[in-house]
Design a protein around this motif. Structure first.
Motif, PDB file in Angstrom:
ATOM      1  N   VAL A  94       0.921  -1.083  -0.061  1.00 55.05           N
ATOM      2  CA  VAL A  94      -0.057  -0.146   0.014  1.00 55.05           C
ATOM      3  C   VAL A  94       0.959   1.146   0.021  1.00 55.05           C
ATOM      4  N   TRP A  95       0.801   2.023  -0.775  1.00 58.32           N
ATOM      5  CA  TRP A  95       1.612   3.180  -1.142  1.00 58.32           C
ATOM      6  C   TRP A  95       1.030   4.404  -0.633  1.00 58.32           C
ATOM      7  N   ILE A  96       1.924   5.114   0.025  1.00 54.76           N
ATOM      8  CA  ILE A  96       1.112   6.351   1.140  1.00 54.76           C
ATOM      9  C   ILE A  96       1.968   7.476   0.503  1.00 54.76           C
ATOM     10  N   ALA A  97       0.940   8.550   0.252  1.00 53.22           N
ATOM     11  CA  ALA A  97       1.374   9.913  -0.006  1.00 53.22           C
ATOM     12  C   ALA A  97       1.544  10.327   1.485  1.00 53.22           C
ATOM     13  N   ASP A  98       2.969  10.754   1.738  1.00 50.42           N
ATOM     14  CA  ASP A  98       3.199  10.905   3.227  1.00 50.42           C
ATOM     15  C   ASP A  98       3.965  12.183   3.254  1.00 50.42           C
ATOM     16  N   LEU A  99       2.800  13.202   3.836  1.00 53.86           N
ATOM     17  CA  LEU A  99       3.267  14.504   4.165  1.00 53.86           C
ATOM     18  C   LEU A  99       3.480  14.565   5.783  1.00 53.86           C
ATOM     19  N   GLY A 100       3.041  13.450   6.422  1.00 52.69           N
ATOM     20  CA  GLY A 100       3.277  13.445   7.766  1.00 52.69           C
ATOM     21  C   GLY A 100       4.560  13.792   8.176  1.00 52.69           C
ATOM     22  N   ARG A 101       5.588  13.024   7.518  1.00 50.67           N
ATOM     23  CA  ARG A 101       6.980  12.947   7.918  1.00 50.67           C
ATOM     24  C   ARG A 101       7.430  14.360   8.153  1.00 50.67           C
ATOM     25  N   ALA A 102       7.235  15.378   7.006  1.00 47.25           N
ATOM     26  CA  ALA A 102       7.751  16.780   7.118  1.00 47.25           C
ATOM     27  C   ALA A 102       6.919  17.398   8.104  1.00 47.25           C
ATOM     28  N   ARG A 103       5.610  17.027   8.414  1.00 49.15           N
ATOM     29  CA  ARG A 103       4.883  17.905   9.602  1.00 49.15           C
ATOM     30  C   ARG A 103       5.598  17.482  10.885  1.00 49.15           C
ATOM     31  N   ARG A 104       6.040  16.269  11.048  1.00 52.38           N
ATOM     32  CA  ARG A 104       6.579  15.771  12.446  1.00 52.38           C
ATOM     33  C   ARG A 104       8.147  16.570  12.427  1.00 52.38           C
ATOM     34  N   ILE A 105       8.723  16.705  11.430  1.00 50.78           N
ATOM     35  CA  ILE A 105      10.147  17.341  11.450  1.00 50.78           C
ATOM     36  C   ILE A 105       9.776  18.874  11.843  1.00 50.78           C
ATOM     37  N   ALA A 106       8.720  19.497  11.374  1.00 47.60           N
ATOM     38  CA  ALA A 106       8.348  20.836  11.381  1.00 47.60           C
ATOM     39  C   ALA A 106       7.854  21.013  12.975  1.00 47.60           C
ATOM     40  N   ALA A 107       7.455  20.152  13.630  1.00 54.32           N
ATOM     41  CA  ALA A 107       6.858  19.971  14.886  1.00 54.32           C
ATOM     42  C   ALA A 107       7.987  19.962  15.907  1.00 54.32           C
ATOM     43  N   GLN A 108       8.877  19.266  15.470  1.00 58.40           N
ATOM     44  CA  GLN A 108      10.160  19.079  16.416  1.00 58.40           C
ATOM     45  C   GLN A 108      10.966  20.346  16.531  1.00 58.40           C
ATOM     46  N   THR A 109      10.793  21.072  15.603  1.00 57.70           N
ATOM     47  CA  THR A 109      11.664  22.489  15.677  1.00 57.70           C
ATOM     48  C   THR A 109      10.962  23.650  15.551  1.00 57.70           C
ATOM     49  N   SER A 110       9.413  23.540  15.658  1.00 56.24           N
ATOM     50  CA  SER A 110       8.564  24.679  15.800  1.00 56.24           C
ATOM     51  C   SER A 110       8.553  25.272  14.352  1.00 56.24           C
ATOM     52  N   ALA A 111       9.074  24.763  13.383  1.00 53.87           N
ATOM     53  CA  ALA A 111       9.218  25.635  12.211  1.00 53.87           C
ATOM     54  C   ALA A 111       7.932  25.795  11.436  1.00 53.87           C
ATOM     55  N   PRO A 112       7.696  26.779  10.753  1.00 57.22           N
ATOM     56  CA  PRO A 112       6.441  26.879   9.889  1.00 57.22           C
ATOM     57  C   PRO A 112       6.528  25.905   8.838  1.00 57.22           C
ATOM     58  N   LEU A 113       5.271  25.463   8.285  1.00 58.80           N
ATOM     59  CA  LEU A 113       5.040  24.739   7.285  1.00 58.80           C
ATOM     60  C   LEU A 113       3.832  24.848   6.518  1.00 58.80           C
ATOM     61  N   ASP A 114       3.595  26.156   6.297  1.00 52.98           N
ATOM     62  CA  ASP A 114       2.149  26.406   5.867  1.00 52.98           C
ATOM     63  C   ASP A 114       2.153  25.811   4.224  1.00 52.98           C
ATOM     64  N   GLY A 115       3.297  25.792   3.629  1.00 55.38           N
ATOM     65  CA  GLY A 115       3.393  25.320   2.285  1.00 55.38           C
ATOM     66  C   GLY A 115       2.762  24.138   1.986  1.00 55.38           C
ATOM     67  N   ALA A 116       2.515  23.368   3.150  1.00 53.44           N
ATOM     68  CA  ALA A 116       2.227  22.026   3.009  1.00 53.44           C
ATOM     69  C   ALA A 116       0.482  21.963   2.987  1.00 53.44           C
ATOM     70  N   ASP A 117      -0.049  23.041   3.135  1.00 56.30           N
ATOM     71  CA  ASP A 117      -1.571  23.057   2.987  1.00 56.30           C
ATOM     72  C   ASP A 117      -1.877  23.398   1.684  1.00 56.30           C
ATOM     73  N   TYR A 118      -1.002  23.564   0.594  1.00 53.01           N
ATOM     74  CA  TYR A 118      -1.664  23.915  -0.607  1.00 53.01           C
ATOM     75  C   TYR A 118      -1.701  22.737  -1.814  1.00 53.01           C
ATOM     76  N   LEU A 119      -2.529  22.947  -2.884  1.00 52.06           N
ATOM     77  CA  LEU A 119      -2.456  21.779  -3.678  1.00 52.06           C
ATOM     78  C   LEU A 119      -1.293  21.349  -4.386  1.00 52.06           C
ATOM     79  N   GLU A 120      -0.450  22.230  -4.544  1.00 51.52           N
ATOM     80  CA  GLU A 120       0.898  21.766  -5.059  1.00 51.52           C
ATOM     81  C   GLU A 120       1.663  20.935  -4.487  1.00 51.52           C
ATOM     82  N   THR A 121       1.621  20.871  -3.144  1.00 45.56           N
ATOM     83  CA  THR A 121       2.342  19.772  -2.118  1.00 45.56           C
ATOM     84  C   THR A 121       1.588  18.554  -2.230  1.00 45.56           C
ATOM     85  N   ALA A 122       0.221  18.508  -2.105  1.00 51.19           N
ATOM     86  CA  ALA A 122      -0.493  17.461  -2.101  1.00 51.19           C
ATOM     87  C   ALA A 122      -0.271  16.716  -3.578  1.00 51.19           C
TER      88      ALA A 122
END
Length: 265
Positions: A94-122
């Protein structure tokens, strides 16, 4: 001979031949497998090939879940339009589109990741997952294994996510049944559109390209008839895209992706 089978045209030729092209041209969907298992060594080679695919900005926004347990596969098969070969295949990826990994990295460093909310990233997530999975198919088939993609895992994406324990910001894009092809399966290499129906030079030429469709409809209708399938290519395309009722529940995918944490501004 594989190029002739690929186009369903006795006059089809290809001026270059090598082992990689032979594997790719001989691709077919396999839905009947022998009980022989897919080994961990074979799985490792398949994943290594998948990881060798191109990835946008080296984001690597995908993961893959190897499912071998018979009961687990049976539950996934139930969610994926009750396709029995999923249950019977020795390995279901089962192949997973995985944007969670980047989200977790951002959470660990309190970094912004607003670009992940856009269609381009999906889109990047889905495209990169598909590129990796196609590499995996070639790798599997080079080892004598057979495969078939299963888009029906998107029929019930939230239920599939729960079954697989997916974290937020991830979604199952498609499955891939893998195993040793059963030689008794009645199936062949399905002809594709003529090259000149898809290959444009310098500019898109719809009139010239579309002129090849009637001939292809005849060839695919003949192929389908040999395997007990109705209709030609155009008829099957129109039926598949007729409306929401023909999308097997996937017309609700946008709101389901939102709930899974893949918004698309």
């Amino acid at each position: 001979m594989t190029v002739i089978a690929r186009y369903g045209d006795a006059e089809a030729t290809l001026g270059i031949h090598n082992e990689t092209l032979a594997v790719q041209l001989a691709h077919r969907s396999v839905r009947k497998f022998t009980p022989e298992p897919v080994t961990d060594e074979q799985l490792s080679a398949i994943v290594a090939a998948a990881q060798s695919a191109a990835t946008s900005s080296n984001l690597q926004p995908w993961s893959v879940i190897a499912v071998r347990d018979r009961q687990h596969k049976a539950r996934l098969a139930e969610l994926a339009n009750r396709q029995q070969f999923i249950d019977e295949a020795p390995l279901f990826l089962v192949w997973i589109a995985d944007l969670g990994r980047a989200r977790r990295i951002a959470a660990q460093t309190s970094a912004p990741l607003d670009g992940a909310d856009y269609l381009e990233t999906a889109i990047i997530g889905f495209v990169d997952t598909a590129l990796a999975a196609q590499n995996a198919v070639v790798a599997a088939e080079s080892q004598g294994l057979g495969t078939v993609f299963v888009g029906a895992v998107r029929n019930h994406p939230e239920e599939v996510a729960a079954e697989l324990g997916l974290p937020p910001h991830t979604v199952a894009t498609f499955g891939l049944a893998v195993g040793h092809p059963d030689p008794t399966e009645n199936a062949g290499i399905k002809p594709r559109l003529p090259r000149d129906a898809v290959l444009h030079r310098e500019r898109y030429d719809a009139q010239t390209a579309d002129a090849y469709i009637p001939g292809y409809d005849e060839r695919l209708a003949a192929y389908n008839s040999r395997y007990g399938l109705p209709g030609n290519w155009s008829q099957r395309v129109l039926a598949r895209l007729a409306g929401p009722q023909s999308l097997s529940g996937r017309h609700r995918l946008r709101e389901q992706l939102e709930r899974l944490g893949l918004p698309s501004r």
